[in-house]
Write an enzyme that holds these catalytic residues in place. Sequence first.
Site, PDB file in Angstrom:
ATOM      1  N   GLY A  26       0.638  -1.103   0.100  1.00 30.71           N
ATOM      2  CA  GLY A  26      -0.084   0.028  -0.028  1.00 30.71           C
ATOM      3  C   GLY A  26       0.673   1.459  -0.057  1.00 30.71           C
ATOM      4  O   GLY A  26       0.765   2.304   0.755  1.00 30.71           O
ATOM      5  N   ALA A  27       1.696   1.389  -0.821  1.00 32.69           N
ATOM      6  CA  ALA A  27       2.678   2.409  -0.909  1.00 32.69           C
ATOM      7  C   ALA A  27       2.247   3.494  -1.878  1.00 32.69           C
ATOM      8  O   ALA A  27       3.008   4.407  -2.367  1.00 32.69           O
ATOM      9  CB  ALA A  27       4.172   2.173  -1.262  1.00 32.69           C
ATOM     10  N   GLY A  76      -0.441   8.049   0.995  1.00 32.82           N
ATOM     11  CA  GLY A  76      -0.484   8.354   2.620  1.00 32.82           C
ATOM     12  C   GLY A  76       0.820   7.914   3.327  1.00 32.82           C
ATOM     13  O   GLY A  76       1.849   8.284   2.506  1.00 32.82           O
ATOM     14  N   GLY A 119       2.292   4.939   3.512  1.00 26.45           N
ATOM     15  CA  GLY A 119       2.890   4.119   2.793  1.00 26.45           C
ATOM     16  C   GLY A 119       3.884   4.740   2.002  1.00 26.45           C
ATOM     17  O   GLY A 119       5.115   4.325   1.471  1.00 26.45           O
ATOM     18  N   TYR A 121     -12.894  -2.495  11.002  1.00 26.06           N
ATOM     19  CA  TYR A 121     -11.674  -1.990  11.135  1.00 26.06           C
ATOM     20  C   TYR A 121     -10.722  -2.101  12.306  1.00 26.06           C
ATOM     21  O   TYR A 121      -9.493  -2.490  12.174  1.00 26.06           O
ATOM     22  CB  TYR A 121     -11.720  -0.317  10.639  1.00 26.06           C
ATOM     23  CG  TYR A 121     -10.368   0.219  10.561  1.00 26.06           C
ATOM     24  CD1 TYR A 121      -9.282   0.201   9.397  1.00 26.06           C
ATOM     25  CD2 TYR A 121     -10.066   1.083  11.423  1.00 26.06           C
ATOM     26  CE1 TYR A 121      -8.338   0.882   9.326  1.00 26.06           C
ATOM     27  CE2 TYR A 121      -8.563   1.788  11.516  1.00 26.06           C
ATOM     28  CZ  TYR A 121      -7.934   1.695  10.496  1.00 26.06           C
ATOM     29  OH  TYR A 121      -6.707   2.270  10.493  1.00 26.06           O
TER      30      TYR A 121
HETATM   31  N1  NAP Z   1      -4.339   7.876   8.817  1.00 29.70           N
HETATM   32  C1  NAP Z   1      -4.292   7.787  10.057  1.00 29.70           C
HETATM   33  O1  NAP Z   1      -4.665   8.261  10.738  1.00 29.70           O
HETATM   34  C2  NAP Z   1      -3.687   6.448  10.537  1.00 29.70           C
HETATM   35  C3  NAP Z   1      -3.367   6.262  11.970  1.00 29.70           C
HETATM   36  C4  NAP Z   1      -2.755   5.193  12.326  1.00 29.70           C
HETATM   37  C5  NAP Z   1      -2.324   4.101  11.508  1.00 29.70           C
HETATM   38  N2  NAP Z   1      -2.753   4.065  10.274  1.00 29.70           N
HETATM   39  C6  NAP Z   1      -2.394   2.984   9.328  1.00 29.70           C
HETATM   40  O2  NAP Z   1      -1.386   3.254   8.286  1.00 29.70           O
HETATM   41  C7  NAP Z   1      -1.704   2.587   7.327  1.00 29.70           C
HETATM   42  C8  NAP Z   1      -1.922   3.298   5.992  1.00 29.70           C
HETATM   43  O3  NAP Z   1      -3.061   4.124   5.911  1.00 29.70           O
HETATM   44  P1  NAP Z   1      -3.079   5.559   5.114  1.00 29.70           P
HETATM   45  O4  NAP Z   1      -3.540   6.727   6.506  1.00 29.70           O
HETATM   46  O5  NAP Z   1      -1.845   5.939   4.657  1.00 29.70           O
HETATM   47  O6  NAP Z   1      -4.139   5.313   4.139  1.00 29.70           O
HETATM   48  P2  NAP Z   1      -4.276   5.421   2.748  1.00 29.70           P
HETATM   49  O7  NAP Z   1      -3.682   6.731   2.250  1.00 29.70           O
HETATM   50  O8  NAP Z   1      -5.790   5.092   2.520  1.00 29.70           O
HETATM   51  O9  NAP Z   1      -3.373   4.332   2.089  1.00 29.70           O
HETATM   52  C9  NAP Z   1      -3.718   2.902   2.106  1.00 29.70           C
HETATM   53  C10 NAP Z   1      -2.837   2.201   1.188  1.00 29.70           C
HETATM   54  O10 NAP Z   1      -3.550   0.864   1.128  1.00 29.70           O
HETATM   55  C11 NAP Z   1      -3.659   0.459  -0.038  1.00 29.70           C
HETATM   56  N3  NAP Z   1      -4.648  -0.726  -0.194  1.00 29.70           N
HETATM   57  C12 NAP Z   1      -5.960  -0.723   0.114  1.00 29.70           C
HETATM   58  N4  NAP Z   1      -6.322  -1.874  -0.072  1.00 29.70           N
HETATM   59  C13 NAP Z   1      -5.348  -2.681  -0.701  1.00 29.70           C
HETATM   60  C14 NAP Z   1      -5.433  -3.827  -1.510  1.00 29.70           C
HETATM   61  N5  NAP Z   1      -6.535  -4.901  -1.679  1.00 29.70           N
HETATM   62  N6  NAP Z   1      -4.120  -4.068  -1.966  1.00 29.70           N
HETATM   63  C15 NAP Z   1      -2.890  -3.558  -2.062  1.00 29.70           C
HETATM   64  N7  NAP Z   1      -3.139  -2.207  -1.526  1.00 29.70           N
HETATM   65  C16 NAP Z   1      -4.402  -1.893  -0.861  1.00 29.70           C
HETATM   66  C17 NAP Z   1      -4.153   1.699  -0.851  1.00 29.70           C
HETATM   67  O11 NAP Z   1      -4.124   1.703  -2.216  1.00 29.70           O
HETATM   68  P3  NAP Z   1      -4.819   2.500  -3.324  1.00 29.70           P
HETATM   69  O12 NAP Z   1      -4.150   3.844  -3.474  1.00 29.70           O
HETATM   70  O13 NAP Z   1      -4.897   1.506  -4.740  1.00 29.70           O
HETATM   71  O14 NAP Z   1      -6.345   2.713  -2.599  1.00 29.70           O
HETATM   72  C18 NAP Z   1      -3.260   2.808  -0.234  1.00 29.70           C
HETATM   73  O15 NAP Z   1      -1.967   2.573  -0.896  1.00 29.70           O
HETATM   74  C19 NAP Z   1      -2.941   1.788   7.719  1.00 29.70           C
HETATM   75  O16 NAP Z   1      -2.413   0.554   8.084  1.00 29.70           O
HETATM   76  C20 NAP Z   1      -3.732   2.488   8.785  1.00 29.70           C
HETATM   77  O17 NAP Z   1      -4.358   1.634   9.574  1.00 29.70           O
HETATM   78  C21 NAP Z   1      -3.346   5.193   9.755  1.00 29.70           C
END
Ligand code: NAP
Length: 320
Positions: A13-14, A17, A19, A191
């Site tokens: 998921g890079a 966000g 990643g 989630y």
């Molecule tokens: N945002 C926060 O406040 C926060 C806080 C704590 C922890 N986190 C954790 O940080 C991590 C990243 O989250 P983020 O906030 O950066 O969200 P994000 O921007 O939505 O990034 C999520 C990534 O996962 C990918 N993804 C989703 N479904 C997938 C699949 N089936 N196969 C491959 N890739 C897939 C997305 O790809 P697409 O671009 O193709 O959709 C995107 O690259 C998560 O584990 C989240 O739980 C986030």
Amino acid sequence: MEQHRQLTVVITGASSGVGLQAAKALSQRKEWHVVMACRDLEKTKNAAQSLGMAPDSYSIIHLDVASLDSVREFVQKFRATGRSLDALVCNAAIYMPLIKEPLRSPEGFELTVATNHLGHFLLCNLFLEDLKKSSAKPRLIILGTVTHNPKELGGKIPPRPDLGELKGFAEGFQAPITMIDGKKFEPVKAYKDSKVCNVLTMRELHRRYHESTGITFSSLYPGCVATTALFRNHYPLFQKLFPLFQKYITGGFVSEELAGERVAEVVADPAYSESGMYWSWGNRQKKEGKSFVQEVSSEASDDDKAERLWELSAKLVGLA
Ligand SMILES: NC(=O)c1ccc[n+]([C@@H]2O[C@H](COP(=O)([O-])OP(=O)(O)OC[C@H]3O[C@@H](n4cnc5c(N)ncnc54)[C@H](OP(=O)(O)O)[C@@H]3O)[C@@H](O)[C@H]2O)c1
């Protein structure tokens, strides 16, 4: 003489966000080559280019982590590159707070848990062999979150996570089953449950394999990254107000760039070599931007549950 990139990190998921920013931060460290494991190759290519990532510092390999076949294919494709695997970051996730009916993965599992937990569980298991062969000090990192933990402010808001007796997993996790505890579908809880699974998986990996393999297993909460696409399925008003709330009221807000840098530190810095740890920079705890080992929720520290989750997950992904 040109320095060689000898170490390889795979980040799921890079394409956006945390990643994406972690990929950028690691690609700037000359010794690391980043493999961006993503489901949308074009989007990932554009994202890497728009951040100015040096072309030789990364490669992109297709992975739909919700599909068990895709996870297996990805591992084969990665092995075919001939690169060593020195770190794995399980980062991809979905959060679908507004859906009324569950979505399903290609294997028929509820999609949030399939993506955030089951696909990564299979990936971690398959990649153990590769990490073991690393001549560096290999690390496996799974992203956690504050909302897994009802002891923390962010985790107190209902619905709270609860895997119960894992009845939904024990019964095969196929329709009409939608939740790990076998109860009624609640997308927000799905989630949070998946994030409890992430922490339990990290702790069980540590218990089973740290001593025999030397791999460092860790998890982290990078802070509230309120601007990411994770919230794309939420109400537009929420998407507008949530970052402001986190910035000015809770003080937990961090930028995507800083969150990515934190992930990169946990991958690469000697300070994070201890295994079995859950790293945090706090939300309400103000630690002057310094990391500390944070206590995980009672459920995520339950060793019996970790073992049972492991056994049932292994069955669901076809490992047992
Ligand atoms: N945002 C926060 O406040 C926060 C806080 C704590 C922890 N986190 C954790 O940080 C991590 C990243 O989250 P983020 O906030 O950066 O969200 P994000 O921007 O939505 O990034 C999520 C990534 O996962 C990918 N993804 C989703 N479904 C997938 C699949 N089936 N196969 C491959 N890739 C897939 C997305 O790809 P697409 O671009 O193709 O959709 C995107 O690259 C998560 O584990 C989240 O739980 C986030």
